[in-house]
Design a protein around this motif. Structure first.
Motif, short mmCIF file in Angstrom:
data_model
loop_
_atom_site.label_atom_id
_atom_site.label_comp_id
_atom_site.label_asym_id
_atom_site.label_seq_id
_atom_site.Cartn_x
_atom_site.Cartn_y
_atom_site.Cartn_z
N LYS A 120 -17.84 -10.11 11.52
CA LYS A 120 -19.13 -10.62 11.06
C LYS A 120 -20.27 -9.60 11.20
O LYS A 120 -21.43 -9.95 11.16
N GLY A 121 -19.93 -8.33 11.34
CA GLY A 121 -20.93 -7.27 11.38
C GLY A 121 -21.30 -6.83 9.97
O GLY A 121 -20.85 -7.40 8.97
N PHE A 122 -22.11 -5.80 9.89
CA PHE A 122 -22.60 -5.33 8.59
C PHE A 122 -21.46 -4.84 7.71
O PHE A 122 -21.45 -5.09 6.51
N ALA A 123 -20.47 -4.13 8.30
CA ALA A 123 -19.34 -3.64 7.49
C ALA A 123 -18.57 -4.80 6.88
O ALA A 123 -18.12 -4.73 5.74
N SER A 124 -18.44 -5.87 7.62
CA SER A 124 -17.75 -7.07 7.12
C SER A 124 -18.48 -7.66 5.93
O SER A 124 -17.88 -8.00 4.91
N ARG A 125 -19.81 -7.75 6.04
CA ARG A 125 -20.60 -8.31 4.93
C ARG A 125 -20.57 -7.39 3.71
O ARG A 125 -20.46 -7.85 2.58
N MET A 126 -20.66 -6.08 3.95
CA MET A 126 -20.62 -5.14 2.83
C MET A 126 -19.25 -5.16 2.17
O MET A 126 -19.15 -5.10 0.93
N ALA A 127 -18.18 -5.27 2.94
CA ALA A 127 -16.83 -5.31 2.38
C ALA A 127 -16.67 -6.51 1.45
O ALA A 127 -16.02 -6.41 0.40
N LYS A 128 -17.26 -7.64 1.78
CA LYS A 128 -17.18 -8.83 0.92
C LYS A 128 -17.87 -8.58 -0.42
O LYS A 128 -17.36 -8.96 -1.47
N VAL A 129 -19.02 -7.93 -0.38
CA VAL A 129 -19.75 -7.62 -1.62
C VAL A 129 -18.94 -6.63 -2.45
O VAL A 129 -18.82 -6.78 -3.67
N GLN A 130 -18.37 -5.61 -1.81
CA GLN A 130 -17.56 -4.63 -2.53
C GLN A 130 -16.34 -5.31 -3.17
O GLN A 130 -15.99 -5.00 -4.30
N LEU A 131 -15.73 -6.21 -2.45
CA LEU A 131 -14.57 -6.93 -2.97
C LEU A 131 -14.95 -7.76 -4.20
O LEU A 131 -14.25 -7.75 -5.20
N GLN A 132 -16.09 -8.44 -4.13
CA GLN A 132 -16.56 -9.23 -5.27
C GLN A 132 -16.82 -8.36 -6.49
O GLN A 132 -16.58 -8.76 -7.62
N ASN A 133 -17.34 -7.14 -6.26
CA ASN A 133 -17.72 -6.27 -7.36
C ASN A 133 -16.66 -5.25 -7.74
O ASN A 133 -16.85 -4.49 -8.70
N GLY A 134 -15.58 -5.20 -6.98
CA GLY A 134 -14.51 -4.25 -7.28
C GLY A 134 -14.94 -2.80 -7.18
O GLY A 134 -14.58 -1.98 -8.02
N ALA A 135 -15.74 -2.49 -6.16
CA ALA A 135 -16.27 -1.13 -6.01
C ALA A 135 -16.35 -0.73 -4.55
O ALA A 135 -16.55 -1.57 -3.68
N ASP A 136 -16.22 0.57 -4.31
CA ASP A 136 -16.37 1.12 -2.96
C ASP A 136 -17.80 1.58 -2.69
O ASP A 136 -18.10 2.06 -1.61
N TRP A 137 -18.66 1.48 -3.67
CA TRP A 137 -19.99 2.04 -3.54
C TRP A 137 -20.73 1.49 -2.34
O TRP A 137 -20.67 0.30 -2.05
N GLY A 138 -21.43 2.37 -1.62
CA GLY A 138 -22.31 1.95 -0.55
C GLY A 138 -21.80 2.20 0.85
O GLY A 138 -22.57 2.20 1.80
#
Length: 144
Positions: A120-138
């Motif tokens: 539930k840290g920042f990497a976890s939240r960013m990984a969810k967004v990347q997964l939704q968008n199909g991108a490694d950006w950020g």
């Protein structure tokens, strides 16, 4: 989170899933965690020189995130950033400070990796967004 792009899973999602919950183990047993892409080779890499430079070069101690330079393999560009291209450095330059560490070969301090990859840290939240968008950006912006 539904992935909009095929079955693509960003690196950060895999790394975070694997490392979350293992922070104490990482910090107790390792000094660093290396998050390497699968196509990184150590064939021409001098690990002793790299770790020696890390431990002896920086005032205040070893940086929490580092990356070695990379070289081309068979004419393929190893990196889009000149600063990480091994051919960019001559005259005995071994270590430089940089505002960016690329996600293809970051070496993280184990304590920083524990903090970054926690549940539930920042990497976890960013990984969810990347997964939704199909991108490694950020991902690079997490540690720089």
């Amino acid at each position: 989170a539904k992935n909009l792009y095929w079955n693509y899973v960003p690196k950060l999602a895999l790394q975070q899933r694997h490392l979350a919950g293992r922070g104490q183990e990482l910090e107790a047993n390792y000094s660093f965690v290396w998050l390497l892409d699968c196509d990184i080779s150590f064939e021409a890499f001098d690990a002793s020189a790299y770790f020696s430079a890390l431990q002896c070069t920086f005032v205040g101690g070893t940086p929490v995130v580092t990356q070695p330079t990379v070289t081309r393999v068979g004419g393929k560009t190893a990196t889009d950033y000149w600063i990480f291209d091994h051919r960019s450095w001559t005259d005995g330059i071994v270590v430089v400070r940089t505002p960016l560490i690329e996600q293809q070969a970051p070496l993280l301090d184990a304590g920083f990796a524990r903090w970054l990859m926690r549940d539930k840290g920042f990497a976890s939240r960013m990984a969810k967004v990347q997964l939704q968008n199909g991108a490694d950006w950020g991902t690079e912006h997490l540690w720089c």
